[in-house]
Design a protein around this motif. Structure first.
Motif, PDB file in Angstrom:
ATOM      1  N   MET A   1       0.854  -1.191   0.000  1.00 42.25           N
ATOM      2  CA  MET A   1       0.000   0.000   0.000  1.00 42.25           C
ATOM      3  C   MET A   1       0.889   1.239   0.000  1.00 42.25           C
ATOM      4  SD  MET A   1      -3.043   0.903   2.663  1.00 42.25           S
ATOM      5  CE  MET A   1      -4.224   2.215   2.304  1.00 42.25           C
ATOM      6  N   ASP A  46      -2.558   4.782  -2.811  1.00 39.36           N
ATOM      7  CA  ASP A  46      -3.718   4.068  -2.286  1.00 39.36           C
ATOM      8  C   ASP A  46      -4.416   4.876  -1.204  1.00 39.36           C
ATOM      9  OD1 ASP A  46      -3.275   1.452  -3.709  1.00 39.36           O
ATOM     10  OD2 ASP A  46      -1.384   1.604  -2.626  1.00 39.36           O
ATOM     11  N   THR A  73      -9.203   8.214  -4.596  1.00 40.72           N
ATOM     12  CA  THR A  73      -8.208   7.868  -3.574  1.00 40.72           C
ATOM     13  C   THR A  73      -8.682   8.314  -2.192  1.00 40.72           C
ATOM     14  OG1 THR A  73      -6.517   8.347  -5.244  1.00 40.72           O
ATOM     15  CG2 THR A  73      -5.769   8.045  -2.963  1.00 40.72           C
ATOM     16  N   SER A 116      -8.917   0.993   4.236  1.00 40.27           N
ATOM     17  CA  SER A 116      -8.562  -0.127   3.368  1.00 40.27           C
ATOM     18  C   SER A 116      -9.716  -1.109   3.275  1.00 40.27           C
ATOM     19  CB  SER A 116      -7.313  -0.843   3.903  1.00 40.27           C
ATOM     20  OG  SER A 116      -6.200   0.015   3.875  1.00 40.27           O
ATOM     21  N   LYS A 178       3.640   1.717  -8.191  1.00 43.46           N
ATOM     22  CA  LYS A 178       3.103   1.430  -6.852  1.00 43.46           C
ATOM     23  C   LYS A 178       4.173   0.893  -5.901  1.00 43.46           C
ATOM     24  CE  LYS A 178      -1.457   2.120  -7.253  1.00 43.46           C
ATOM     25  NZ  LYS A 178      -2.261   2.949  -6.338  1.00 43.46           N
TER      26      LYS A 178
END
Length: 224
Positions: A1, A46, A73, A116, A178
């Motif tokens: 993440m 994220d 986001t 999350s 990422k």
């Protein structure tokens, strides 16, 4: 993440970054509103932790630009102000959560985990589940029933990305952004090497989960 911290108080920004890194999050920081907005609009994050009071551009205007660009986001707003009106303005502008300074690091981590879950990730006690696998994002241990193996950080970050994208194809370009960062010098062969590492560890665990290659598209995580 991958998390972006937009905070102009350098000691606080650094402290938050260290806390998140210790919990195995990938972290970038920006110390003014213009840089923060540029980074946020890259759409590689994220989650964004965004201070309201910033030089050059305030957090509320950044938040509005993020939502205007169509990005969903999750954003946690930080501010020293605790008035209800500030919270209402922030939430109405598209924030997902709100923390008034000072706050405990445990509370911030709990709110990140909650966001999350809201995104659809299966997060239980810092763990991600997919098929017959469970990945502990704190200890980096990958478990299948009573058998487990320790991953290195980049392997865990890559597998976390594939798990959170579930049955979607993930390109090498997105993986580099990422896992390594958009300003990284990592190349496609870096991704291929770590995919190979993960496949060997899945084989070691005799997992039904496989990382399949879609030629010209990327990789997809599937459970047979």
């Amino acid at each position: 993440m991958r998390i972006l911290i937009v905070e102009d108080e350098l000691p606080l920004a650094e402290a938050l970054a260290q806390i998140l890194k210790k919990n195995n999050y990938v972290v970038d920081t920006a110390n003014d509103g213009e840089i923060g907005l540029d980074n946020a609009l890259s759409d590689i994050y994220d989650l964004i932790i965004l201070d309201i009071m910033l030089p050059k551009r305030d957090g509320i205007s950044i938040l509005k630009e993020i939502r205007k660009a169509g990005l969903s986001t999750p954003v946690i707003l930080l501010t020293a102000r605790g008035e209800i009106s500030d919270k209402v303005i922030g939430l109405d502008s598209g924030a997902d959560d709100y923390l008034a300074k000072p706050f405990a690091s445990e509370e911030l981590l709990a709110r990140i985990r909650a966001l999350s879950r809201r995104k659809g990730e299966v997060v239980l006690d810092n763990s991600l589940k997919f098929g017959d696998l469970q990945l502990n994002t704190s200890t980096l241990k990958l478990t299948k029933e009573d058998k487990e193996i320790k991953l290195i950080l980049k392997e865990a970050e890559l597998l976390s990305l594939l798990i959170t994208r579930k049955n979607l194809a993930t390109s090498k370009e997105l993986i580099i952004e990422k896992v390594w960062g958009f300003d990284s010098e990592a190349e496609h062969n870096h991704v291929e090497v770590y995919i190979s590492f993960l496949r060997k560890k899945l084989n070691y665990l005799n997992s039904k989960v496989t990382i399949n290659t879609l030629r010209g598209v990327g990789y997809i995580l599937e459970s047979n």
